[in-house]
Design a protein around this motif. Structure first.
Motif, PDB file in Angstrom:
ATOM      1  N   SER A  86       0.889 -54.645  25.818  1.00 57.27           N
ATOM      2  CA  SER A  86       1.451 -53.275  26.181  1.00 57.27           C
ATOM      3  C   SER A  86       0.589 -51.924  26.135  1.00 57.27           C
ATOM      4  CB  SER A  86       2.372 -53.126  25.093  1.00 57.27           C
ATOM      5  OG  SER A  86       1.777 -53.050  23.768  1.00 57.27           O
ATOM      6  N   MET A  87       1.144 -51.300  26.868  1.00 57.93           N
ATOM      7  CA  MET A  87       0.029 -49.831  26.911  1.00 57.93           C
ATOM      8  C   MET A  87       0.955 -48.651  26.484  1.00 57.93           C
ATOM      9  SD  MET A  87      -0.484 -49.944  30.927  1.00 57.93           S
ATOM     10  CE  MET A  87       0.274 -51.543  31.065  1.00 57.93           C
ATOM     11  N   LYS A  88       0.241 -47.680  26.253  1.00 62.78           N
ATOM     12  CA  LYS A  88       1.006 -46.476  26.015  1.00 62.78           C
ATOM     13  C   LYS A  88       0.469 -45.052  27.013  1.00 62.78           C
ATOM     14  CE  LYS A  88       2.188 -46.596  21.290  1.00 62.78           C
ATOM     15  NZ  LYS A  88       3.821 -46.593  21.224  1.00 62.78           N
ATOM     16  N   ILE A  89       1.439 -44.657  27.680  1.00 62.78           N
ATOM     17  CA  ILE A  89       0.954 -43.803  28.816  1.00 62.78           C
ATOM     18  C   ILE A  89       1.491 -42.357  28.691  1.00 62.78           C
ATOM     19  CG2 ILE A  89       0.990 -43.403  31.261  1.00 62.78           C
ATOM     20  CD1 ILE A  89       0.964 -46.435  31.779  1.00 62.78           C
ATOM     21  N   GLN A  90       0.508 -41.399  28.522  1.00 61.33           N
ATOM     22  CA  GLN A  90       1.114 -40.014  28.367  1.00 61.33           C
ATOM     23  C   GLN A  90       1.678 -39.440  29.555  1.00 61.33           C
ATOM     24  OE1 GLN A  90       1.745 -38.424  25.649  1.00 61.33           O
ATOM     25  NE2 GLN A  90       2.339 -36.544  26.525  1.00 61.33           N
ATOM     26  N   VAL A  91       2.862 -38.969  29.795  1.00 59.53           N
ATOM     27  CA  VAL A  91       3.288 -38.433  30.953  1.00 59.53           C
ATOM     28  C   VAL A  91       3.743 -37.035  30.596  1.00 59.53           C
ATOM     29  CG1 VAL A  91       5.150 -38.780  32.743  1.00 59.53           C
ATOM     30  CG2 VAL A  91       4.217 -40.636  31.594  1.00 59.53           C
ATOM     31  N   GLU A  92       3.271 -35.969  31.607  1.00 53.47           N
ATOM     32  CA  GLU A  92       3.778 -34.890  31.695  1.00 53.47           C
ATOM     33  C   GLU A  92       4.406 -34.484  32.726  1.00 53.47           C
ATOM     34  OE1 GLU A  92       0.217 -32.074  30.927  1.00 53.47           O
ATOM     35  OE2 GLU A  92       0.006 -32.896  28.996  1.00 53.47           O
ATOM     36  N   ALA A  93       5.493 -33.381  32.815  1.00 53.30           N
ATOM     37  CA  ALA A  93       6.086 -33.088  33.880  1.00 53.30           C
ATOM     38  C   ALA A  93       5.885 -31.714  34.014  1.00 53.30           C
ATOM     39  CB  ALA A  93       7.705 -33.404  33.826  1.00 53.30           C
ATOM     40  N   TRP A  94       5.715 -31.049  35.300  1.00 52.89           N
ATOM     41  CA  TRP A  94       5.264 -29.542  35.621  1.00 52.89           C
ATOM     42  C   TRP A  94       6.221 -29.151  36.681  1.00 52.89           C
ATOM     43  CZ3 TRP A  94       1.453 -26.371  33.079  1.00 52.89           C
ATOM     44  CH2 TRP A  94       0.624 -26.802  32.146  1.00 52.89           C
ATOM     45  N   ALA A  95       6.654 -27.969  36.651  1.00 52.60           N
ATOM     46  CA  ALA A  95       7.441 -27.415  37.807  1.00 52.60           C
ATOM     47  C   ALA A  95       6.381 -26.465  38.343  1.00 52.60           C
ATOM     48  CB  ALA A  95       8.811 -26.882  37.338  1.00 52.60           C
ATOM     49  N   ARG A  96       6.144 -26.538  39.826  1.00 47.75           N
ATOM     50  CA  ARG A  96       5.800 -25.389  40.541  1.00 47.75           C
ATOM     51  C   ARG A  96       6.918 -24.662  41.068  1.00 47.75           C
ATOM     52  NH1 ARG A  96       2.773 -26.958  45.617  1.00 47.75           N
ATOM     53  NH2 ARG A  96       4.608 -26.260  46.478  1.00 47.75           N
ATOM     54  N   ARG A  97       7.261 -23.379  40.656  1.00 51.58           N
ATOM     55  CA  ARG A  97       8.482 -22.741  40.914  1.00 51.58           C
ATOM     56  C   ARG A  97       8.547 -22.645  42.337  1.00 51.58           C
ATOM     57  NH1 ARG A  97      11.325 -24.289  36.905  1.00 51.58           N
ATOM     58  NH2 ARG A  97      10.414 -23.849  34.684  1.00 51.58           N
ATOM     59  N   PHE A  98       9.925 -22.534  42.853  1.00 46.14           N
ATOM     60  CA  PHE A  98      10.229 -22.520  44.147  1.00 46.14           C
ATOM     61  C   PHE A  98       9.662 -21.071  44.801  1.00 46.14           C
ATOM     62  CE2 PHE A  98      13.416 -21.276  47.380  1.00 46.14           C
ATOM     63  CZ  PHE A  98      13.256 -22.053  48.521  1.00 46.14           C
ATOM     64  N   ARG A  99       8.950 -21.122  45.813  1.00 45.97           N
ATOM     65  CA  ARG A  99       8.363 -20.025  46.588  1.00 45.97           C
ATOM     66  C   ARG A  99       7.224 -19.192  45.693  1.00 45.97           C
ATOM     67  NH1 ARG A  99      13.566 -17.141  49.270  1.00 45.97           N
ATOM     68  NH2 ARG A  99      14.509 -19.104  50.126  1.00 45.97           N
ATOM     69  N   THR A 100       6.806 -19.605  44.701  1.00 44.59           N
ATOM     70  CA  THR A 100       5.723 -19.037  43.956  1.00 44.59           C
ATOM     71  C   THR A 100       4.527 -20.116  43.730  1.00 44.59           C
ATOM     72  OG1 THR A 100       6.317 -19.716  41.722  1.00 44.59           O
ATOM     73  CG2 THR A 100       7.487 -17.878  42.693  1.00 44.59           C
ATOM     74  N   LYS A 101       3.559 -19.532  43.063  1.00 46.73           N
ATOM     75  CA  LYS A 101       2.323 -20.241  42.649  1.00 46.73           C
ATOM     76  C   LYS A 101       2.467 -20.809  41.049  1.00 46.73           C
ATOM     77  CE  LYS A 101       0.125 -20.309  46.641  1.00 46.73           C
ATOM     78  NZ  LYS A 101      -0.195 -21.438  47.310  1.00 46.73           N
ATOM     79  N   LEU A 102       3.460 -20.225  40.469  1.00 48.37           N
ATOM     80  CA  LEU A 102       3.426 -20.178  39.270  1.00 48.37           C
ATOM     81  C   LEU A 102       4.010 -21.838  38.695  1.00 48.37           C
ATOM     82  CD1 LEU A 102       3.989 -19.242  36.296  1.00 48.37           C
ATOM     83  CD2 LEU A 102       6.488 -18.767  36.587  1.00 48.37           C
ATOM     84  N   ARG A 103       3.208 -22.266  37.724  1.00 47.27           N
ATOM     85  CA  ARG A 103       3.396 -23.527  37.293  1.00 47.27           C
ATOM     86  C   ARG A 103       3.568 -23.656  35.906  1.00 47.27           C
ATOM     87  NH1 ARG A 103      -1.802 -27.258  38.292  1.00 47.27           N
ATOM     88  NH2 ARG A 103      -2.534 -25.570  36.719  1.00 47.27           N
ATOM     89  N   GLU A 104       4.849 -24.318  35.343  1.00 44.74           N
ATOM     90  CA  GLU A 104       5.123 -24.414  33.934  1.00 44.74           C
ATOM     91  C   GLU A 104       5.437 -25.692  33.684  1.00 44.74           C
ATOM     92  OE1 GLU A 104       7.535 -20.550  33.126  1.00 44.74           O
ATOM     93  OE2 GLU A 104       8.396 -21.780  34.196  1.00 44.74           O
ATOM     94  N   LYS A 105       5.038 -26.126  32.404  1.00 48.10           N
ATOM     95  CA  LYS A 105       5.304 -27.624  31.831  1.00 48.10           C
ATOM     96  C   LYS A 105       6.762 -27.540  31.447  1.00 48.10           C
ATOM     97  CE  LYS A 105       2.429 -29.782  28.669  1.00 48.10           C
ATOM     98  NZ  LYS A 105       2.109 -30.136  27.499  1.00 48.10           N
ATOM     99  N   VAL A 106       7.541 -28.579  31.882  1.00 45.95           N
ATOM    100  CA  VAL A 106       8.788 -28.678  31.420  1.00 45.95           C
ATOM    101  C   VAL A 106       9.245 -29.858  30.390  1.00 45.95           C
ATOM    102  CG1 VAL A 106       9.604 -27.669  33.603  1.00 45.95           C
ATOM    103  CG2 VAL A 106       9.359 -30.117  33.580  1.00 45.95           C
ATOM    104  N   THR A 107       8.587 -30.826  30.299  1.00 48.96           N
ATOM    105  CA  THR A 107       8.403 -31.638  29.246  1.00 48.96           C
ATOM    106  C   THR A 107       7.341 -32.984  29.199  1.00 48.96           C
ATOM    107  OG1 THR A 107       9.954 -33.632  28.304  1.00 48.96           O
ATOM    108  CG2 THR A 107       9.732 -33.341  30.547  1.00 48.96           C
ATOM    109  N   GLU A 108       7.067 -33.596  28.183  1.00 44.62           N
ATOM    110  CA  GLU A 108       6.227 -34.547  28.309  1.00 44.62           C
ATOM    111  C   GLU A 108       6.626 -35.785  27.254  1.00 44.62           C
ATOM    112  OE1 GLU A 108       2.456 -33.401  26.617  1.00 44.62           O
ATOM    113  OE2 GLU A 108       3.589 -32.266  24.672  1.00 44.62           O
TER     114      GLU A 108
END
Length: 137
Positions: A86-108
């Protein structure tokens, strides 16, 4: 769940959130986000295992911010640890907001995958290749 200013890991999946993926509140359904994260973790797991893997566990997942229609969901992965099967994999989800360059972490979350053989039984993972400290010539 500490937030950083930049994603950690490799960009593994990138997709756009569509109206069909919304919940009753009009935000993107959390299960859709988790599905994208599982796919990304699976891709990283297959690379590490050099073969089939299955998801066996997901550690605590907290949704920090909503994902909205039109946002680009970017999912980053990094292998945290590798055991015998087995292996553990860290996963992060980020949203690049519609029509902007703003990037925010939404979960991990940390996903645990097990390498399996063609009959669906756990199999030994290949030994990880040592990282070299010098660039190839």
């Amino acid at each position: 769940m500490g937030e950083t200013s930049d994603p950690r890991g490799d960009l593994t999946v990138r997709t756009i959130a569509m109206p069909a993926d919304t919940n009753a509140n009009g935000d993107i359904f959390g299960g859709w986000v988790m599905s994208q994260m599982d796919q990304a973790g699976g891709i990283a797991g297959v690379d590490q295992a050099q073969g089939r893997v299955v998801t066996v566990a997901v550690d605590a997942m907290t949704f920090i911010r909503p994902v909205r229609v039109g946002d680009v969901l970017c999912v980053y992965t990094r292998v945290e640890s590798v055991g015998r099967t087995s292996m553990k994999i860290q996963v992060e989800a980020w949203a690049r907001r519609f029509r902007t360059k703003l990037r925010e972490k939404v979960t991990e979350a940390t996903f645990t995958f097990v390498a399996i053989d063609d009959d669906g039984r756990p199999r030994r993972l290949p030994k990880p290749e040592p990282e070299s400290s010098s660039p190839e010539s």
